[in-house]
Design a protein around this motif. Structure first.
Motif, PDB file in Angstrom:
ATOM      1  N   ALA A   1      24.178 -13.135  32.276  1.00  0.00           N
ATOM      2  CA  ALA A   1      24.868 -11.899  31.887  1.00  0.00           C
ATOM      3  C   ALA A   1      24.374 -11.451  30.518  1.00  0.00           C
ATOM      4  O   ALA A   1      24.195 -12.276  29.613  1.00  0.00           O
ATOM      5  N   ARG A   2      24.160 -10.154  30.363  1.00  0.00           N
ATOM      6  CA  ARG A   2      23.678  -9.575  29.102  1.00  0.00           C
ATOM      7  C   ARG A   2      24.767  -8.676  28.543  1.00  0.00           C
ATOM      8  O   ARG A   2      24.932  -7.533  28.980  1.00  0.00           O
ATOM      9  N   VAL A   3      25.480  -9.219  27.570  1.00  0.00           N
ATOM     10  CA  VAL A   3      26.732  -8.582  27.161  1.00  0.00           C
ATOM     11  C   VAL A   3      26.532  -7.341  26.294  1.00  0.00           C
ATOM     12  O   VAL A   3      27.443  -6.525  26.162  1.00  0.00           O
ATOM     13  N   ALA A   4      25.361  -7.177  25.694  1.00  0.00           N
ATOM     14  CA  ALA A   4      25.113  -5.990  24.866  1.00  0.00           C
ATOM     15  C   ALA A   4      24.317  -4.927  25.607  1.00  0.00           C
ATOM     16  O   ALA A   4      24.019  -3.871  25.032  1.00  0.00           O
ATOM     17  N   ALA A   5      23.969  -5.162  26.869  1.00  0.00           N
ATOM     18  CA  ALA A   5      23.092  -4.249  27.599  1.00  0.00           C
ATOM     19  C   ALA A   5      23.731  -2.878  27.769  1.00  0.00           C
ATOM     20  O   ALA A   5      24.948  -2.768  27.962  1.00  0.00           O
ATOM     21  N   PRO A   6      22.938  -1.813  27.705  1.00  0.00           N
ATOM     22  CA  PRO A   6      23.482  -0.474  27.945  1.00  0.00           C
ATOM     23  C   PRO A   6      24.034  -0.353  29.366  1.00  0.00           C
ATOM     24  O   PRO A   6      23.611  -1.069  30.271  1.00  0.00           O
ATOM     25  N   GLY A   7      24.973   0.565  29.539  1.00  0.00           N
ATOM     26  CA  GLY A   7      25.527   0.802  30.863  1.00  0.00           C
ATOM     27  C   GLY A   7      27.013   0.540  30.929  1.00  0.00           C
ATOM     28  O   GLY A   7      27.678   0.276  29.911  1.00  0.00           O
ATOM     29  N   ASP A   8      27.541   0.611  32.137  1.00  0.00           N
ATOM     30  CA  ASP A   8      28.971   0.422  32.347  1.00  0.00           C
ATOM     31  C   ASP A   8      29.380  -1.023  32.087  1.00  0.00           C
ATOM     32  O   ASP A   8      28.608  -1.957  32.317  1.00  0.00           O
ATOM     33  N   ASP A   9      30.615  -1.176  31.656  1.00  0.00           N
ATOM     34  CA  ASP A   9      31.141  -2.517  31.404  1.00  0.00           C
ATOM     35  C   ASP A   9      31.433  -3.280  32.687  1.00  0.00           C
ATOM     36  O   ASP A   9      31.293  -4.514  32.733  1.00  0.00           O
ATOM     37  N   ALA A  10      31.864  -2.578  33.739  1.00  0.00           N
ATOM     38  CA  ALA A  10      32.414  -3.248  34.918  1.00  0.00           C
ATOM     39  C   ALA A  10      31.465  -4.282  35.533  1.00  0.00           C
ATOM     40  O   ALA A  10      31.893  -5.416  35.808  1.00  0.00           O
ATOM     41  N   PRO A  11      30.173  -3.966  35.776  1.00  0.00           N
ATOM     42  CA  PRO A  11      29.306  -4.992  36.382  1.00  0.00           C
ATOM     43  C   PRO A  11      29.121  -6.218  35.497  1.00  0.00           C
ATOM     44  O   PRO A  11      29.049  -7.344  36.001  1.00  0.00           O
ATOM     45  N   VAL A  12      29.045  -6.005  34.185  1.00  0.00           N
ATOM     46  CA  VAL A  12      28.872  -7.137  33.267  1.00  0.00           C
ATOM     47  C   VAL A  12      30.128  -8.001  33.260  1.00  0.00           C
ATOM     48  O   VAL A  12      30.055  -9.235  33.295  1.00  0.00           O
TER      49      VAL A  12
ATOM     50  N   ARG B   1      33.041  -5.789  22.659  1.00  0.00           N
ATOM     51  CA  ARG B   1      34.074  -5.264  23.569  1.00  0.00           C
ATOM     52  C   ARG B   1      34.118  -6.083  24.859  1.00  0.00           C
ATOM     53  O   ARG B   1      35.199  -6.483  25.318  1.00  0.00           O
ATOM     54  N   ARG B   2      32.969  -6.348  25.423  1.00  0.00           N
ATOM     55  CA  ARG B   2      32.925  -7.106  26.680  1.00  0.00           C
ATOM     56  C   ARG B   2      33.337  -8.555  26.482  1.00  0.00           C
ATOM     57  O   ARG B   2      34.077  -9.117  27.299  1.00  0.00           O
ATOM     58  N   LEU B   3      32.864  -9.163  25.404  1.00  0.00           N
ATOM     59  CA  LEU B   3      33.251 -10.550  25.143  1.00  0.00           C
ATOM     60  C   LEU B   3      34.750 -10.663  24.869  1.00  0.00           C
ATOM     61  O   LEU B   3      35.393 -11.627  25.301  1.00  0.00           O
ATOM     62  N   GLY B   4      35.295  -9.700  24.156  1.00  0.00           N
ATOM     63  CA  GLY B   4      36.725  -9.728  23.871  1.00  0.00           C
ATOM     64  C   GLY B   4      37.552  -9.639  25.138  1.00  0.00           C
ATOM     65  O   GLY B   4      38.566 -10.345  25.298  1.00  0.00           O
ATOM     66  N   THR B   5      37.124  -8.776  26.061  1.00  0.00           N
ATOM     67  CA  THR B   5      37.831  -8.654  27.338  1.00  0.00           C
ATOM     68  C   THR B   5      37.695  -9.928  28.160  1.00  0.00           C
ATOM     69  O   THR B   5      38.682 -10.462  28.690  1.00  0.00           O
ATOM     70  N   ALA B   6      36.469 -10.440  28.263  1.00  0.00           N
ATOM     71  CA  ALA B   6      36.233 -11.648  29.059  1.00  0.00           C
ATOM     72  C   ALA B   6      36.905 -12.871  28.450  1.00  0.00           C
ATOM     73  O   ALA B   6      37.285 -13.799  29.177  1.00  0.00           O
TER      74      ALA B   6
END
Length: 266
Positions: A70-81, A121-126
């Motif tokens: 998983a690439r947590v800083a990658a551009p794009g939508d959060d949902a797939p990550v 943002r993604r790491l905080g949610t996960a």
């Protein structure tokens, strides 16, 4: 410190054979590369997960980490990550691994601030789900965030115990950091340390431990002086370098080299 090796060095090898290598050569743990081309990945059925966990328990070997992509800083939508992170966390929970590994993976079209904010943002949610399943997410010093200073920018924004750091000593060195600088940045968040060796910054073909230019002695000395007692994991990148020597024949000497560094640092 305890010693593990990554299955990146034995691509495609069945789990029983990996465990046999670990026990024969005195390694305490395994970092499992979780990719569809490997025996262990998020697509395993519940029964297959139970079987893998039982094999590790029977061998007396620790499953240190499920190393995902998983690439947590990658551009794009959060949902797939976030879905990928959740699948890795579920796999680690089912196998009994305390950690999953993720990459930064920031894109060239992002500013550093945008990449940091996206990853945080993604790491905080996960991390909230990681708390539920009892697994810690480790952000590896890699690609867009290869130094400790870069990784801490993200982890400082997250501010969650279940989001930590995996120190890859090659990438921090390639990024121009000294071990003392990397450790100072990562220490409050450090899960474990990946060790390896290479010929030069221009030739990153994996070498036996101690035969290259990476500051492994300095890293082990530093960790020992700081009283750190976690895991050292040898990530031998055989999967990406077909001409590299096979890892099984190097495991005995690699363990002895790390043991010698630990004894000398003590």
């Amino acid at each position: 410190m305890k010693l593990a090796f990554s299955t990146l060095g034995v691509p495609g090898m069945p789990v029983p054979d990996v465990l046999r290598l670990a026990t024969e050569h005195g390694w305490h743990g395994i970092e499992l590369r979780a990719h569809p081309e490997e025996p262990v990945h998020p697509g395993l059925s519940p029964a297959e997960r139970v079987a893998v966990a039982a094999q590790f328990e029977a061998a007396g070997v620790t499953l240190l980490c499920v190393a995902g992509y998983a690439r947590v800083a990658a551009p794009g939508d959060d949902a797939p990550v976030l879905a990928e992170l959740r699948a890795l966390l579920d796999l680690a929970r089912d196998l009994g691994a305390p950690y999953i590994r993720v990459f930064p993976g920031g894109g060239t079209g992002q500013s550093a601030e945008e990449a940091d904010a996206t990853a945080a943002r993604r790491l905080g949610t996960a991390a909230e789900y990681a708390t539920e399943v009892g697994v810690r997410i480790l952000l590896e010093t890699h690609d867009s965030h290869r130094t400790g200073a870069a990784a801490i920018r993200v982890l400082g924004l997250v501010g969650h115990r279940q989001a930590g750091a995996l120190w890859d000593v090659m990438h921090t060195w390639l990024g121009g950091e000294q071990p003392v600088e990397s450790y100072a940045a990562l220490a409050p968040h450090l899960g474990y340390v990946q060790v390896k060796d290479i010929a030069s910054a221009d030739d990153t073909t994996p070498l036996p431990l101690g035969e290259g230019v990476l500051p492994l002695t300095d890293c082990v000395d530093l960790l020992s002086r700081q009283g750190w007692d976690g895991w050292l994991c040898w990530e031998y990148e055989k999967r990406w370098y077909e001409n590299a020597a096979p890892l099984p024949g190097l495991l005995g000497a690699g363990r002895r080299h790390l043991a010698r560094l630990l004894n000398e640092s003590a």
